[in-house]
Every structure is written in C-alpha cells, then in structure tokens.
Design a protein around this motif. Structure first.
Motif, PDB file in Angstrom:
ATOM      1  N   TYR A   4       0.872  -1.178   0.000  1.00 19.58           N
ATOM      2  CA  TYR A   4       0.000   0.000   0.000  1.00 19.58           C
ATOM      3  C   TYR A   4       0.907   1.226   0.000  1.00 19.58           C
ATOM      4  O   TYR A   4       1.635   1.470   0.959  1.00 19.58           O
ATOM      5  CB  TYR A   4      -0.908  -0.024   1.230  1.00 19.58           C
ATOM      6  N   VAL A  12      -0.850   9.738  -9.289  1.00 20.81           N
ATOM      7  CA  VAL A  12      -1.670   8.899 -10.162  1.00 20.81           C
ATOM      8  C   VAL A  12      -1.599   9.418 -11.597  1.00 20.81           C
ATOM      9  O   VAL A  12      -1.520   8.634 -12.540  1.00 20.81           O
ATOM     10  CB  VAL A  12      -3.128   8.830  -9.659  1.00 20.81           C
ATOM     11  N   VAL A  75      -4.657   9.423  -1.236  1.00 21.04           N
ATOM     12  CA  VAL A  75      -4.585   8.411  -2.289  1.00 21.04           C
ATOM     13  C   VAL A  75      -3.646   7.303  -1.816  1.00 21.04           C
ATOM     14  O   VAL A  75      -2.585   7.576  -1.269  1.00 21.04           O
ATOM     15  CB  VAL A  75      -4.043   9.007  -3.612  1.00 21.04           C
ATOM     16  N   VAL A  77      -2.036   3.815  -3.587  1.00 26.18           N
ATOM     17  CA  VAL A  77      -1.878   2.930  -4.733  1.00 26.18           C
ATOM     18  C   VAL A  77      -1.524   1.551  -4.191  1.00 26.18           C
ATOM     19  O   VAL A  77      -0.584   1.415  -3.404  1.00 26.18           O
ATOM     20  CB  VAL A  77      -0.767   3.438  -5.679  1.00 26.18           C
ATOM     21  N   VAL A 106      -0.032  -2.494 -10.515  1.00 23.45           N
ATOM     22  CA  VAL A 106      -1.097  -1.900  -9.707  1.00 23.45           C
ATOM     23  C   VAL A 106      -2.308  -2.824  -9.677  1.00 23.45           C
ATOM     24  O   VAL A 106      -2.751  -3.331 -10.705  1.00 23.45           O
ATOM     25  CB  VAL A 106      -1.485  -0.504 -10.251  1.00 23.45           C
ATOM     26  N   VAL A 109      -6.568   1.382  -6.736  1.00 25.92           N
ATOM     27  CA  VAL A 109      -6.244   2.692  -6.181  1.00 25.92           C
ATOM     28  C   VAL A 109      -7.390   3.066  -5.240  1.00 25.92           C
ATOM     29  O   VAL A 109      -8.557   2.892  -5.581  1.00 25.92           O
ATOM     30  CB  VAL A 109      -6.081   3.757  -7.283  1.00 25.92           C
ATOM     31  N   HIS A 110      -7.035   3.563  -4.070  1.00 26.80           N
ATOM     32  CA  HIS A 110      -8.023   4.046  -3.102  1.00 26.80           C
ATOM     33  C   HIS A 110      -7.908   5.564  -3.033  1.00 26.80           C
ATOM     34  O   HIS A 110      -6.790   6.093  -2.916  1.00 26.80           O
ATOM     35  CB  HIS A 110      -7.757   3.459  -1.717  1.00 26.80           C
ATOM     36  N   THR A 154      -8.198  -1.378 -11.540  1.00 24.02           N
ATOM     37  CA  THR A 154      -7.198  -0.910 -12.507  1.00 24.02           C
ATOM     38  C   THR A 154      -7.838  -0.430 -13.807  1.00 24.02           C
ATOM     39  O   THR A 154      -7.376   0.551 -14.386  1.00 24.02           O
ATOM     40  CB  THR A 154      -6.179  -2.017 -12.814  1.00 24.02           C
ATOM     41  N   MET A 157      -8.867   3.220 -13.586  1.00 25.74           N
ATOM     42  CA  MET A 157      -7.845   4.246 -13.369  1.00 25.74           C
ATOM     43  C   MET A 157      -7.810   5.324 -14.451  1.00 25.74           C
ATOM     44  O   MET A 157      -7.674   6.504 -14.117  1.00 25.74           O
ATOM     45  CB  MET A 157      -6.468   3.606 -13.199  1.00 25.74           C
TER      46      MET A 157
END
Length: 164
Positions: A4, A12, A75, A77, A106, A109-110, A154, A157
């Motif tokens: 994380y 990003v 964020v 990743v 990846v 993503v949060h 993903t 994204m």
C-alpha cells in the motif's frame, strides 16, 4: 507482496501518463511479519486494512508538500511487488520498494471522495502536530480518517481523474 503506497492525485497522473511512478523514498506499507506480531487478534484482511490506513495517513504528509490544481484527497496505490523489504526499524507495517511502480503492478487505487476534501485539507495542516502528540490535531486528523477511501479497479484508473 501486496504493498500500500501513499500517493497523491498528481502521482496517479504520473503513473497513468508515464506508465510508472516512484513512491517517495520507495516507502510503502504492507502486512509484514512485524505487523502480524504486533496484533494479538485479526485476520490477514483486517491487518491489511491497518497497512492501508497507515498509507492513507502518510498520504496526508505528501499532500502537505504539494500545491496544485487537483483536489486535496488522500490516495493509496495498491501494488504487487516481489521486492518489498520490511523496515521494522521504522514501524511494523513499513516496507521499502526499489524502483518505480508500473501500471501492470497496480491492483487498485483508493481515493477519498469529495465529501472528505475539507476534512483532509484540515488534517494536512496538522498531521505533523498530531504525530507529535497534539490531541487537538489528532482529533482533526481523526475526522479525515473517519472518511472511507473509495476503491477503484485498474480498468477504472484512466477515468479516475475525470470523475473528480
């Protein structure tokens, strides 16, 4: 190992534009043996959530170094990295990765939602004081941490920044 990585929206952008992004200092968080030992209860999913929360707090620190046109959002990743090395000298969940993270590594993503923006901006201003024990600052950071991060797959994204 699932890692994380604290990030920002501009990180990003770089990841999507360049196909790779280097986390600051190669620092990330993961479910490490030291983290597992630090908790007397909790399954792997719960302990991975601890690592995610640590990365989200580190994202606050990154936001404090940026000024830009993108919204102020935490964020994280999430990537699969075989080279993640635990750093228990720093903290139980801390790991270091060598080299940039590529898009194909990846997993997700949060990102904070729009409803968290004011709380996140306030937390960015006081996160260092909170880390040093300021109880009022810790409450402000806690307000930001009360917001759940949204999960983006993903394939989502490329549209993530458009959705903001």
């Amino acid at each position: 190992m699932r890692v994380y990585l604290p990030a920002t929206l501009s990180g990003v952008q770089r990841l999507l534009g360049d196909g790779a992004w280097m986390p600051l200092g190669g620092t990330g968080f993961a479910l490490t043996p030291a983290l597992r030992e630090a908790y007397t209860a909790g399954d792997d999913e719960e302990l991975a959530e601890v690592a995610l929360r640590e990365a989200a707090r580190a994202s606050l620190r990154l936001l404090g170094t940026e000024a830009g046109e993108l919204p102020v959002r935490r964020v994280v990743v999430v990537a699969e990295r075989d080279d993640a090395v635990p750093r228990p000298d720093l903290d139980d969940a801390v790991v270091k990765v060598s080299g940039p993270v590529t898009v194909d590594q990846v997993v997700a993503v949060h990102v904070d939602g729009a409803d968290a923006q004011d709380a996140v901006a306030a937390a960015v201003a006081v996160v260092d004081a909170a880390d040093l024990g300021d109880e009022d600052a810790e409450l402000v950071v806690g307000d930001a941490e009360d917001h759940d991060l949204a999960w983006y797959a993903t394939q989502e994204m490329p549209f993530l920044l458009d959705l903001l």
